[in-house]
Design a protein around this motif. Structure first.
Motif, PDB file in Angstrom:
ATOM      1  N   PRO A 243      29.131  16.639  89.956  1.00  0.00           N
ATOM      2  CA  PRO A 243      29.841  15.909  88.897  1.00  0.00           C
ATOM      3  C   PRO A 243      29.736  16.708  87.595  1.00  0.00           C
ATOM      4  CG  PRO A 243      27.736  14.861  89.391  1.00  0.00           C
ATOM      5  CD  PRO A 243      27.917  15.954  90.404  1.00  0.00           C
ATOM      6  N   VAL A 244      30.809  16.714  86.806  1.00  0.00           N
ATOM      7  CA  VAL A 244      30.767  17.502  85.571  1.00  0.00           C
ATOM      8  C   VAL A 244      30.427  16.662  84.346  1.00  0.00           C
ATOM      9  CG1 VAL A 244      32.283  19.327  86.402  1.00  0.00           C
ATOM     10  CG2 VAL A 244      33.281  17.325  85.270  1.00  0.00           C
ATOM     11  N   ASP A 245      30.507  15.343  84.457  1.00  0.00           N
ATOM     12  CA  ASP A 245      30.245  14.515  83.281  1.00  0.00           C
ATOM     13  C   ASP A 245      28.845  14.686  82.683  1.00  0.00           C
ATOM     14  OD1 ASP A 245      32.627  13.528  82.524  1.00  0.00           O
ATOM     15  OD2 ASP A 245      32.479  11.645  83.656  1.00  0.00           O
ATOM     16  N   PRO A 246      27.791  14.929  83.507  1.00  0.00           N
ATOM     17  CA  PRO A 246      26.470  15.127  82.891  1.00  0.00           C
ATOM     18  C   PRO A 246      26.426  16.294  81.892  1.00  0.00           C
ATOM     19  CG  PRO A 246      26.236  14.711  85.244  1.00  0.00           C
ATOM     20  CD  PRO A 246      27.710  14.851  84.976  1.00  0.00           C
ATOM     21  N   ILE A 247      27.400  17.214  81.968  1.00  0.00           N
ATOM     22  CA  ILE A 247      27.460  18.311  80.983  1.00  0.00           C
ATOM     23  C   ILE A 247      27.556  17.727  79.580  1.00  0.00           C
ATOM     24  CG2 ILE A 247      28.947  20.179  80.100  1.00  0.00           C
ATOM     25  CD1 ILE A 247      29.660  20.813  83.036  1.00  0.00           C
ATOM     26  N   ARG A 248      28.223  16.574  79.474  1.00  0.00           N
ATOM     27  CA  ARG A 248      28.466  15.975  78.156  1.00  0.00           C
ATOM     28  C   ARG A 248      27.168  15.611  77.442  1.00  0.00           C
ATOM     29  NH1 ARG A 248      34.144  13.896  77.978  1.00  0.00           N
ATOM     30  NH2 ARG A 248      35.057  14.625  79.936  1.00  0.00           N
ATOM     31  N   ALA A 249      26.071  15.493  78.205  1.00  0.00           N
ATOM     32  CA  ALA A 249      24.789  15.107  77.605  1.00  0.00           C
ATOM     33  C   ALA A 249      23.945  16.324  77.216  1.00  0.00           C
ATOM     34  CB  ALA A 249      24.011  14.220  78.573  1.00  0.00           C
ATOM     35  N   ILE A 250      24.483  17.526  77.401  1.00  0.00           N
ATOM     36  CA  ILE A 250      23.721  18.736  77.032  1.00  0.00           C
ATOM     37  C   ILE A 250      24.085  19.128  75.599  1.00  0.00           C
ATOM     38  CG2 ILE A 250      23.324  21.177  77.586  1.00  0.00           C
ATOM     39  CD1 ILE A 250      24.181  20.501  80.492  1.00  0.00           C
ATOM     40  N   PRO A 251      23.068  19.365  74.743  1.00  0.00           N
ATOM     41  CA  PRO A 251      23.396  19.761  73.362  1.00  0.00           C
ATOM     42  C   PRO A 251      24.092  21.123  73.346  1.00  0.00           C
ATOM     43  CG  PRO A 251      21.048  19.247  73.606  1.00  0.00           C
ATOM     44  CD  PRO A 251      21.622  19.299  74.977  1.00  0.00           C
ATOM     45  N   ALA A 252      25.160  21.222  72.574  1.00  0.00           N
ATOM     46  CA  ALA A 252      25.959  22.453  72.548  1.00  0.00           C
ATOM     47  C   ALA A 252      25.117  23.661  72.142  1.00  0.00           C
ATOM     48  CB  ALA A 252      27.135  22.284  71.588  1.00  0.00           C
ATOM     49  N   ASP A 253      24.146  23.437  71.243  1.00  0.00           N
ATOM     50  CA  ASP A 253      23.396  24.605  70.757  1.00  0.00           C
ATOM     51  C   ASP A 253      22.399  25.129  71.787  1.00  0.00           C
ATOM     52  OD1 ASP A 253      21.434  22.690  70.652  1.00  0.00           O
ATOM     53  OD2 ASP A 253      21.175  22.758  68.465  1.00  0.00           O
ATOM     54  N   ARG A 254      22.293  24.447  72.946  1.00  0.00           N
ATOM     55  CA  ARG A 254      21.445  24.983  74.017  1.00  0.00           C
ATOM     56  C   ARG A 254      22.262  25.734  75.078  1.00  0.00           C
ATOM     57  NH1 ARG A 254      16.463  23.551  74.125  1.00  0.00           N
ATOM     58  NH2 ARG A 254      16.372  25.745  74.584  1.00  0.00           N
ATOM     59  N   LEU A 255      23.575  25.820  74.875  1.00  0.00           N
ATOM     60  CA  LEU A 255      24.425  26.586  75.798  1.00  0.00           C
ATOM     61  C   LEU A 255      24.495  28.033  75.294  1.00  0.00           C
ATOM     62  CD1 LEU A 255      27.355  24.049  76.441  1.00  0.00           C
ATOM     63  CD2 LEU A 255      25.407  24.590  77.936  1.00  0.00           C
ATOM     64  N   THR A 256      23.993  28.953  76.090  1.00  0.00           N
ATOM     65  CA  THR A 256      24.012  30.365  75.686  1.00  0.00           C
ATOM     66  C   THR A 256      25.449  30.863  75.681  1.00  0.00           C
ATOM     67  OG1 THR A 256      21.883  30.588  76.771  1.00  0.00           O
ATOM     68  CG2 THR A 256      22.988  32.628  76.141  1.00  0.00           C
ATOM     69  N   PHE A 257      26.159  30.628  76.760  1.00  0.00           N
ATOM     70  CA  PHE A 257      27.606  30.779  76.801  1.00  0.00           C
ATOM     71  C   PHE A 257      28.115  30.131  78.083  1.00  0.00           C
ATOM     72  CE2 PHE A 257      25.989  34.744  78.600  1.00  0.00           C
ATOM     73  CZ  PHE A 257      26.837  35.046  79.647  1.00  0.00           C
ATOM     74  N   VAL A 258      29.451  30.141  78.241  1.00  0.00           N
ATOM     75  CA  VAL A 258      30.072  29.441  79.368  1.00  0.00           C
ATOM     76  C   VAL A 258      30.944  30.424  80.143  1.00  0.00           C
ATOM     77  CG1 VAL A 258      31.720  27.627  80.004  1.00  0.00           C
ATOM     78  CG2 VAL A 258      30.018  27.205  78.203  1.00  0.00           C
ATOM     79  N   GLN A 259      30.757  30.440  81.459  1.00  0.00           N
ATOM     80  CA  GLN A 259      31.561  31.308  82.321  1.00  0.00           C
ATOM     81  C   GLN A 259      32.598  30.481  83.066  1.00  0.00           C
ATOM     82  OE1 GLN A 259      28.435  33.108  84.687  1.00  0.00           O
ATOM     83  NE2 GLN A 259      28.760  35.041  83.592  1.00  0.00           N
ATOM     84  N   LEU A 260      33.757  31.089  83.254  1.00  0.00           N
ATOM     85  CA  LEU A 260      34.847  30.394  83.932  1.00  0.00           C
ATOM     86  C   LEU A 260      35.339  31.179  85.124  1.00  0.00           C
ATOM     87  CD1 LEU A 260      36.971  29.181  80.893  1.00  0.00           C
ATOM     88  CD2 LEU A 260      35.577  27.778  82.419  1.00  0.00           C
TER      89      LEU A 260
END
Ligand code: MG
Ligand code: MG
Length: 637
Positions: free
Chosen positions: A195-212
């Motif tokens: 499920p992708v919705d739990p991503i919404r609970a991660i603080p943005a400043d803890r994401l190093t970067f996002v791969q697609l």
């Protein structure tokens, strides 16, 4: 004056409004030398690259020189990757992991890379344990801090113990180190159907970067699927949009980076693949936040198909059109260009001794050089195309002539946009003198255009069409050709006003591939016209002396048995060489001409509610065409 082509969109133009997301691509996604990759990535408009370790090892110059090459292209190194099999190890592997990391950090300092991608451990030695992994990453963070490096931790879908981004996030959270963050990769989450919705609970400043990355739906080993079949968002079947919507909901506005492992991509031109990557991200942004570009273009009709031929070929092509029931109804006021028409179909024969049509004809022989697509607003269509970084096309027009918005399409041919609300809608009136001649055939409109291309181009054109037009795609089908398999997919709008079939084959001897050889590249291989009376059409063509593709008797014997058709109908089909199919929607009838100078041919169809393209009949048709490979479509008269 219509549709002057605006300058090419500046990189970042369509993602600048209200957000700072920057686009990157991993060097592993492209083929070629590192220098070729970087040039292609920069030219396509990317802002940054992930440097793959193998690209550093394979390069002759020093890491410092690689860093300069990247920066000379105006790019930023967003990360160095991958760092494998690190967390949760027993001794002595644990200590060795830190040693390896220090060496990588030294190399990164030379490169000028400030982020490292650490992927979850796949080693059978890995012990597991969230707190053990967190402690290892915390310690790694301390070492990285001295180098000014950020560590991003990513869950591989086939990780030994950590294969879910939610567990990776828990590890990062417990590591509780300013230098340690989480890397999200759409492929690893979506391949596992997490499920992708739990991503919404991660603080943005803890994401190093996002791969697609996207991929076609397949049932196979995760590692093999990932290593060979990834593709750009918009080319596959994964719900990348939901993934990105969840990422955006966190407020994340950092790097978005394509990470594509695909053998076909690495064999293809790095320029084309990099352009596809940029287009994929622009379109993804457009889907998530519509409004920066005009909406996807709703095609209303194929207004015309334009053939570029030599003067010698114009007469035989005209005879062929006449035998199909077309009449020459217009002559261009200043150019060697004729309009042939029937029903709602316009065919243009261009024998101009100069300009694009001429050079196209020199390279490709008699060929379709352009299609005119009628849309709601031609200027808006061009603006969207330019925003998607498609190449506009201009050539000088004479006094009183229209400047018709155009872009470069498949194989260097053109796609023109026309509409009803601007003077473009009166192009036949404005540019052509009428010729007193009346079409007498039973053809009503263009049903579909079939384009052949090489297998490695197919995903590029799928993305090209789907990002520009409000098309949906049918599942890809494999068609049996006597010499191999042809992959086929259709793109069409909801009203089925415009249908385009893309065909590609890996075998060099299929009709689709032979077309590419003879033609020197991709292009329109056949045009299907729709009629409301296939038997009248067959009779018309036969009486006009046009040889139609002969269909073997065995086909009809099988048809009668297989579909329980009335014997009378089967006799009629057999007498006219008409192919038949049916689906839940209704019946389908098809017939084919021979090929014109081995370049292209015509199909006539009658669809009574049927939605497909006669894939069941394609092997019969291909075998018949193979027998006639050197035949001619010319009328006998
Ligand atoms: Mg990844
Ligand atoms: Mg067809």
């Amino acid at each position: 004056m219509i549709g002057r082509v605006p300058p090419r969109a500046a990189p970042g133009q369509f993602r600048a409004k209200g957000e700072a997301m920057k686009f990157s691509i991993a060097t592993v996604s492209l083929g070629g030398s590192l220098a070729e990759k970087l040039a292609a990535i920069a030219a396509a408009g990317f802002d940054g690259v992930e440097i793959f370790e193998a690209d550093v090892l394979a390069h002759e110059g020093s890491p410092a020189e690689i860093g300069r090459m990247v920066r000379d292209q105006g790019l930023e190194i967003i990360a160095f990757q991958p760092f494998r099999d690190f967390e949760g190890m027993p001794e002595p592997q644990r200590s060795r992991g830190f040693e390896r990391a220090r060496r990588k950090f030294d190399l990164m300092a030379e490169l000028g890379a400030e982020r490292i991608l650490v992927c979850s451990n796949v080693s059978p030695l890995a012990l597991g344990g969230i707190d053990r992994a967190a402690a290892d990453l915390r310690e790694l963070g301390d070492i990285a801090d001295a180098y000014g490096i950020e560590v991003g931790f990513e869950a591989l879908a086939w990780g030994r113990h950590v294969w879910d981004y939610r567990d990776a996030w828990e590890i990062v959270r417990r590591a509780d180190h300013a230098r340690v963050g989480l890397i999200l990769d759409s492929w690893h989450a979506l391949a596992r159907k997490l499920p992708v919705d739990p991503i919404r609970a991660i603080p943005a400043d803890r994401l190093t970067f996002v791969q697609l990355a996207d991929a076609p739906r397949m049932e196979m080993d995760l590692l093999q699927w990932s290593r060979h079949f990834r593709n750009f968002p918009g080319q596959g079947d994964m719900p990348v949009d939901s993934f990105m919507a969840a990422v955006k909901a966190t407020g994340y506005d950092g790097w978005l980076s394509h990470e594509i492992f695909n053998d076909r991509f690495r064999m293809a031109s790095p320029r084309r693949i990099a352009e596809d990557g940029e287009r994929s991200l622009i379109w993804l942004g457009d889907r998530l936040e519509p409004g920066r570009l005009p909406p996807r273009v709703r095609p209303e009709a194929v207004e015309w198909v334009e053939f570029a031929v030599s003067e010698d070929e114009a007469a035989p092509l005209g005879h062929l059109f006449a035998a199909l029931g077309f009449a020459r109804v217009g002559q261009h006021r200043s150019k060697a260009v004729e309009r042939w028409a029937q029903g709602a179909i316009n065919l243009v024969i261009n024998t101009e001794p100069e300009g694009l049509a001429h050079s196209h004809q020199i390279v490709h022989g008699p060929s379709v050089v352009a299609t005119g697509i009628r849309v709601g607003n031609a200027a808006a269509a061009l603006e969207r195309a330019e925003g998607l970084r498609m190449a506009g096309f201009h050539q000088p027009v004479g006094p009183g002539e229209l400047e018709i918005p155009a872009i470069r399409g498949l194989g260097g041919s053109l796609v023109y946009f026309t509409d009803r609300d601007s003077p473009l809608g009166r192009v036949w009136e404005i540019e052509f003198d009428p010729v007193a001649s009346v079409p007498t055939g039973p053809l009503a409109r263009i049903d579909h255009l079939a384009q052949s291309m090489s297998l490695d181009e197919m995903l590029s054109w799928r993305l090209w069409y789907l990002s520009l037009f409000d098309f949906e795609t049918t599942p890809q089908v494999d068609v049996i050709d006597p010499a191999g398999i042809v992959e086929s997919m259709a793109l069409q709008d909801a009203d089925r006003a415009v249908r385009i079939c893309l065909n590609a084959s890996a075998s060099e001897r299929t009709l689709s591939s032979r077309f590419l050889d003879e033609f020197f590249g991709a292009g329109v291989q056949h045009i299907a016209f729709a009629t409301d009376d296939i038997f009248a059409a067959a009779t018309y063509c036969r009486e006009a002396g046009l040889p139609l593709l002969p269909i073997p008797d065995n086909y009809y014997d099988d048809l009668e048995a297989r579909l329980a058709l009335e014997p009378d109908l089967v006799d009629q089909l057999r007498a006219h060489g008409i192919l038949y199919d049916e689906d839940e929607g209704g019946r389908f009838f098809q017939l084919y001409t021979g090929t014109f100078q081995d370049r292209f041919f015509f199909e006539i169809v009658q669809r009574d509610g049927y939605t497909g393209f006669g894939a069941a009949n394609a092997p019969i048709r291909l075998a018949a065409q193979a027998r006639l490979a050197r035949g001619s479509a010319m009328p006998r008269t």
